[in-house]
Design an enzyme around this catalytic site. Structure first.
Site, PDB file in Angstrom:
ATOM      1  N   LYS A  71       2.816  -1.407   0.637  1.00 12.66           N
ATOM      2  CA  LYS A  71       2.747  -0.331   1.626  1.00 12.66           C
ATOM      3  C   LYS A  71       3.372  -0.753   2.962  1.00 12.66           C
ATOM      4  O   LYS A  71       4.141   0.009   3.558  1.00 12.66           O
ATOM      5  CB  LYS A  71       1.290   0.082   1.824  1.00 12.66           C
ATOM      6  CG  LYS A  71       1.085   1.385   2.548  1.00 12.66           C
ATOM      7  CD  LYS A  71      -0.408   1.723   2.550  1.00 12.66           C
ATOM      8  CE  LYS A  71      -1.145   0.481   2.956  1.00 12.66           C
ATOM      9  NZ  LYS A  71      -2.553   0.461   2.733  1.00 12.66           N
ATOM     10  N   THR A  73       5.578  -3.057   3.379  1.00  7.08           N
ATOM     11  CA  THR A  73       7.007  -3.217   3.137  1.00  7.08           C
ATOM     12  C   THR A  73       7.714  -1.862   3.207  1.00  7.08           C
ATOM     13  O   THR A  73       8.784  -1.735   3.815  1.00  7.08           O
ATOM     14  CB  THR A  73       7.222  -3.882   1.753  1.00  7.08           C
ATOM     15  OG1 THR A  73       6.425  -5.064   1.694  1.00  7.08           O
ATOM     16  CG2 THR A  73       8.669  -4.216   1.510  1.00  7.08           C
ATOM     17  N   ARG A  94      -0.677  -3.002  11.658  1.00  5.95           N
ATOM     18  CA  ARG A  94      -1.872  -3.752  12.018  1.00  5.95           C
ATOM     19  C   ARG A  94      -1.597  -5.250  12.063  1.00  5.95           C
ATOM     20  O   ARG A  94      -0.686  -5.735  11.403  1.00  5.95           O
ATOM     21  CB  ARG A  94      -2.990  -3.463  11.005  1.00  5.95           C
ATOM     22  CG  ARG A  94      -3.482  -2.024  11.108  1.00  5.95           C
ATOM     23  CD  ARG A  94      -4.446  -1.699   9.996  1.00  5.95           C
ATOM     24  NE  ARG A  94      -3.824  -1.923   8.695  1.00  5.95           N
ATOM     25  CZ  ARG A  94      -4.493  -2.216   7.587  1.00  5.95           C
ATOM     26  NH1 ARG A  94      -5.800  -2.317   7.625  1.00  5.95           N
ATOM     27  NH2 ARG A  94      -3.854  -2.400   6.461  1.00  5.95           N
ATOM     28  N   LYS A 105      -3.409 -14.013   0.452  1.00  7.41           N
ATOM     29  CA  LYS A 105      -2.171 -13.299   0.732  1.00  7.41           C
ATOM     30  C   LYS A 105      -1.038 -14.169   1.227  1.00  7.41           C
ATOM     31  O   LYS A 105       0.119 -13.942   0.888  1.00  7.41           O
ATOM     32  CB  LYS A 105      -2.444 -12.224   1.803  1.00  7.41           C
ATOM     33  CG  LYS A 105      -3.245 -11.047   1.297  1.00  7.41           C
ATOM     34  CD  LYS A 105      -3.518 -10.075   2.453  1.00  7.41           C
ATOM     35  CE  LYS A 105      -3.173  -8.658   2.087  1.00  7.41           C
ATOM     36  NZ  LYS A 105      -3.401  -7.729   3.206  1.00  7.41           N
ATOM     37  N   ALA A 273     -10.302  -1.468   6.443  1.00  7.30           N
ATOM     38  CA  ALA A 273     -10.290  -0.048   6.088  1.00  7.30           C
ATOM     39  C   ALA A 273     -11.494   0.351   5.250  1.00  7.30           C
ATOM     40  O   ALA A 273     -11.581   1.482   4.811  1.00  7.30           O
ATOM     41  CB  ALA A 273      -9.008   0.300   5.343  1.00  7.30           C
ATOM     42  N   PHE A 301      -5.478   0.049   2.768  1.00  6.19           N
ATOM     43  CA  PHE A 301      -5.831   0.411   1.397  1.00  6.19           C
ATOM     44  C   PHE A 301      -5.216   1.762   1.005  1.00  6.19           C
ATOM     45  O   PHE A 301      -4.118   2.086   1.448  1.00  6.19           O
ATOM     46  CB  PHE A 301      -7.353   0.408   1.215  1.00  6.19           C
ATOM     47  CG  PHE A 301      -7.980  -0.940   1.460  1.00  6.19           C
ATOM     48  CD1 PHE A 301      -7.412  -2.110   0.949  1.00  6.19           C
ATOM     49  CD2 PHE A 301      -9.146  -1.069   2.215  1.00  6.19           C
ATOM     50  CE1 PHE A 301      -7.988  -3.359   1.164  1.00  6.19           C
ATOM     51  CE2 PHE A 301      -9.727  -2.315   2.444  1.00  6.19           C
ATOM     52  CZ  PHE A 301      -9.143  -3.455   1.917  1.00  6.19           C
ATOM     53  N   PHE A 381      10.253  -2.242  -8.551  1.00  5.63           N
ATOM     54  CA  PHE A 381      10.120  -3.635  -8.989  1.00  5.63           C
ATOM     55  C   PHE A 381      11.159  -3.877 -10.077  1.00  5.63           C
ATOM     56  O   PHE A 381      11.546  -2.952 -10.786  1.00  5.63           O
ATOM     57  CB  PHE A 381       8.711  -3.891  -9.539  1.00  5.63           C
ATOM     58  CG  PHE A 381       7.725  -4.300  -8.483  1.00  5.63           C
ATOM     59  CD1 PHE A 381       7.291  -3.399  -7.534  1.00  5.63           C
ATOM     60  CD2 PHE A 381       7.233  -5.599  -8.426  1.00  5.63           C
ATOM     61  CE1 PHE A 381       6.383  -3.766  -6.554  1.00  5.63           C
ATOM     62  CE2 PHE A 381       6.324  -5.983  -7.448  1.00  5.63           C
ATOM     63  CZ  PHE A 381       5.894  -5.066  -6.513  1.00  5.63           C
ATOM     64  N   TRP A 409      12.490  -3.799  -0.362  1.00  4.00           N
ATOM     65  CA  TRP A 409      12.216  -5.227  -0.426  1.00  4.00           C
ATOM     66  C   TRP A 409      13.538  -5.984  -0.579  1.00  4.00           C
ATOM     67  O   TRP A 409      13.816  -6.913   0.169  1.00  4.00           O
ATOM     68  CB  TRP A 409      11.277  -5.532  -1.603  1.00  4.00           C
ATOM     69  CG  TRP A 409      10.738  -6.914  -1.612  1.00  4.00           C
ATOM     70  CD1 TRP A 409       9.593  -7.358  -1.004  1.00  4.00           C
ATOM     71  CD2 TRP A 409      11.322  -8.062  -2.240  1.00  4.00           C
ATOM     72  NE1 TRP A 409       9.428  -8.693  -1.212  1.00  4.00           N
ATOM     73  CE2 TRP A 409      10.474  -9.160  -1.964  1.00  4.00           C
ATOM     74  CE3 TRP A 409      12.471  -8.267  -3.002  1.00  4.00           C
ATOM     75  CZ2 TRP A 409      10.740 -10.439  -2.434  1.00  4.00           C
ATOM     76  CZ3 TRP A 409      12.742  -9.546  -3.461  1.00  4.00           C
ATOM     77  CH2 TRP A 409      11.877 -10.627  -3.171  1.00  4.00           C
TER      78      TRP A 409
END
Lengths: 556, 556
Positions: A71, A73, A94, A105, A273, A301, A381, A409
């Protein structure tokens, strides 16, 4: 393939003054933190108050899965694409929390050629905002325990202190602790616990306050617990609202950085969130809205959590008027919602994909219920097959949904141009009629049910004895007119993280309702929502280091 | 009389680039944090490596009393005076800890017209160094508890974890806690405790490391506790030395600010002077030493604590060659050492003054034992009488001591010119022959006794059973050749804070010896040394706020 960090390091960053210049932001309002980060004084708002408001675009997603949706990205990539198409645009994101960065992460600044930079600074301490919130939160805890130690004039009931301490780390051993041990010189023994800093009410407050005055008022309204008569005790009662405001003085200023393609990015605030509203700060979003024609922002989220709260809480409190929503999905994640296990995601599976689309379908209904037009973004992807992409496109056409395949990406803004064109076209051609899903005048139960039924698709809401008592007390204390901030698992539309796809005929159980009076909402906890994550067996930190040039290694 | 904050705000600060220019520091090495603070890249050291080393001046004091001595104020004032006299000079100070700022002190950046600025930033979060240390310290705790939770491959004995968590606050309720409660999903219950961040071994390491490589090596050497066989477990064993180094990457760079009169001030690091060595960082002191002809630096508390450690620990580890020492005293504080109560300090009392001078006398003997020339600085207070000043001057003359009356609080550098002249004259005329007070090859007991007898004036050293066991184990583990870092009350030369003046015929009791292998010393605890202060009944924070212009109120 290069790592995110390697790509970020290749980028020739522009001086932050140049980025500011781009949007007409006078250098007098900048406070640089190194050459590529700056805090922006809120004084700038007076000078731009007559500017038109930007078209505000919310990026949200299906329910997240371990497959990843990207999201952030897509948010960055969309903004870069809009810039390439000649629009005046900024994005509002954020701040990453150190806990997940060190844990799973390894970073949270987008990916590939759609990142915000300098990624290593943003992922680590950035401009210190989260540390300031940690300090303010824990200073309040120290003031509470010191008040009790020094005689407890306010008769605080040590069994009913609801204010917890925080660290900006994943640290499960701190979830439940006993403090104040060691005898009369160390204070009063009591149960306590630590949340991750981004779950602090102070983080929610910083992100919802409209100016310093509002910030102080909200801090003063925080309920830290109850006295022996059962009445709330607030920060104002402790007389430390001024000190907390002072500790947050710099943290309250939005941070300006840039994307890899030089789009101004206002990265500020990072509330969870689930326990909070999960959005970029109101001051940052408003500042960006006065400086560019389009503002792309994200919420945490999926559309059922961060998206719902962006619209029901942030947009309502701050009088924002979003113009369009982007719902991000990936074929991989949709297949997981259709029942495929994570290790089989690389196999084509059109049937599972079509099953999984029910999750996406529910979120489109939700966004429509808010009166907002939307575009679906399929974040590409490499393992996606043509057959799958075709099935998805057909499904969208059959439903009359706008959809764009994005490849931000690998390609940066170029990979998001189709999406950008659709979004701009949507804003120009479709009239948004944003309305929250409930009125504040409704009862707390009605508001909870509005979210549970209209957003989650639940058939019924159950209340634990505790929640029933909580609601009765909150109404009695005059807090019945606040909005509700639902704390729910992000993985499912229901309160059971195992139920993927689009669960039906399910009940949402409200376990507990906690007042976040400074933030201006009632947190309603469903299921087992953790406010302090744990570390995995092999934390991302094990791969982190600095190299011979003293540059970061192991962030991604 | 104006408050410190009001005086600081009146000052027209110079852009930090101008301050850097003054000492030939190229802007390429600066990373600005706002307009008046900058981090300085360590890369500058390569470019100045052929510069001569500065004359290093240490400012220390008699044992502190509640009357106040103003050591930081004299340090800043002396540097300002030297600048007025045409010398190339900088000063090196420690970063204030938020705990004492919010608690009793309200600030720690000098006072009156001898302050470092911007004082509100320096006193609050500054450039985030202490927050980064908090994060690194607590990340290590989280890694330890996670390691145990995930199977405890290293067989860490949960009863023998010596690594504590930290907060940069005064919070007595956190001194002794139990963590890991709540059942199998939350970890392993165990006793833990929080220190104030400045008491963290990581703070000591940051202040003693000479470069990034040394920083990482020291972090890896930290002993976090013992396994079930009693062997030490280190950060290296946990494989997180790289991650901790990465978290400290920016914090390791010295911070450049300015004094009210534009003297460059390198404010970096702030270890406690009891549990740690209490000095400005080695990298900052060395950087300043290559950029100006004179460097004025201070060490925490009195000459028996911070002063001793500056000389026996910091100067030895970093190969510093101090040229002169300033010993700060006030007539008020000397009268307290002579037996006067705090509320009677405004009455002239030559007899008590002469009694109290025995405290100063001991410290002059200590400095002389280190082979260093010294100057006594009497920091003037308005209630000092001519008779008292005369008695003091006569006493100094009788002993052959150089003494200067300073009035740097009210007059800035002008009030320190007499002192500055004496200091420069001392450096030019007296040959410093600095030597530590003990050799590292001595046994731990011999090193402890060297400090206890030569610095404190004790007749005897006692060891608790625990300390005796600790020393035996430390020797067995090969740590017998490290220096000793004595943790002792700052108020007395003895380990009893009530014994002011110059106690005689006393015993020092060593309660416990803890390895700080990353810092490179053994901490020897005497008496009841607290590593986590508490807040007073009326914390300074109660008066803090922001004003209508969003400026700080209540710092001093």
């Amino acid at each position: 393939m290069l790592s995110d960090l390697a790509i970020a390091k290749q980028c020739q960053l522009q001086p932050i003054e140049t980025i500011a210049d781009q949007v007409g932001l006078d250098q007098a309002f900048l406070e640089q933190y190194g050459k590529h980060k700056a805090k922006v004084s809120l004084d700038v708002m007076e000078t731009v108050k007559d500017n038109e408001e930007a078209n505000l675009i919310l990026v949200t997603s299906i329910n997240p899965t371990p497959a990843g949706e990207g999201k952030s990205t897509v948010t960055v990539g969309l903004a870069q694409a809009m810039k390439q198409l000649g629009h005046s645009v900024s994005c509002c994101l954020r701040e990453p929390s150190l806990g997940p960065v060190m844990g799973l992460k390894g970073g949270a600044t987008g990916g590939g050629y759609s990142q915000v930079v300098p990624m290593e600074d943003i992922n680590l301490h950035f401009t210190g905002d989260i540390h300031a919130i940690t300090a303010a939160n824990n200073a309040l805890s120290a003031f509470i325990d010191n008040h009790i130690f020094q005689g407890n004039e306010l008769n605080i009931d040590v069994r009913r202190i609801t204010w917890k301490r925080v660290v900006d780390l994943n640290d499960r051993a701190l979830r439940q602790v006993i403090v104040g041990l060691g005898g009369v010189k160390q204070g009063m023994p009591r149960e306590d616990g630590f949340n991750i800093t981004v779950a602090s009410e102070i983080m929610a407050i910083l992100c919802l306050a409209t100016d310093y005055d509002d910030l102080k008022k909200r801090l003063n309204r925080i309920i830290i617990g109850y006295n022996t008569s059962g009445d709330p005790v607030t920060v104002e009662d402790l007389n430390v609202g001024g000190a907390l405001t002072l500790l947050l003085k710099e943290a309250f200023k939005p941070n300006l950085v840039q994307t890899l393609e030089g789009v101004p990015a206002f990265i500020h605030g990072g509330p969870f969130a689930n326990i909070a509203h999960g959005c970029n700060s109101v001051v940052a979003t408003k500042m960006a809205s006065k400086l560019t024609d389009y503002v792309v922002t994200e919420a945490g989220f999926g559309a059922d959590l961060g998206g719902e709260k962006f619209l029901n809480i942030k947009a309502r409190q701050a009088n924002l008027d979003p113009k369009a929503v982007v719902i991000v999905a990936t074929i991989r994640a949709l297949k997981m919602h259709g029942g495929v296990k994570k290790d089989q995601l690389n196999e084509a599976n059109v049937e599972a994909l079509l099953d999984g689309l029910q999750n996406l379908k529910k979120h489109t209904e939700t966004i429509a219920a808010f009166g907002l037009p939307f575009v679906i973004a399929i974040n590409k992807f490499t393992a996606d097959t043509d057959e799958e992409i075709q099935a998805l496109t057909t499904w969208c056409q059959d439903h009359g949904f706008k959809v764009a395949l994005t490849d931000v990406w690998a390609q940066g803004g170029k990979g998001g141009q189709a999406l950008a064109k659709l979004v701009v076209e949507t804003i120009e051609e479709e009239q948004a009629t944003f309305r929250p899903l409930y009125h504040l005048e409704m009862t707390l139960e009605e508001k909870i049910e509005a979210v549970a039924k209209k957003v989650y698709g639940a058939t019924h809401v159950d209340y634990s004895t505790q929640a029933t008592e909580d609601i009765a007390r909150l109404k009695e204390q005059g807090y019945g007119n606040l909005g509700v901030c639902m704390a729910k698992t992000q993985y499912s539309l229901s309160d059971d993280p195992m139920k993927l796809g689009r669960p039906e005929d399910f009940t949402i159980t409200i376990r507990e309702c906690r007042p976040s009076i400074g933030a201006g909402f009632i947190v309603c906890l469903t299921g087992d929502v953790l406010t302090m994550p744990g570390l995995p067996k092999e934390p991302a930190a094990l791969k982190m280091d600095i190299d011979d040039q003293h540059q970061a290694i192991g962030l991604f």
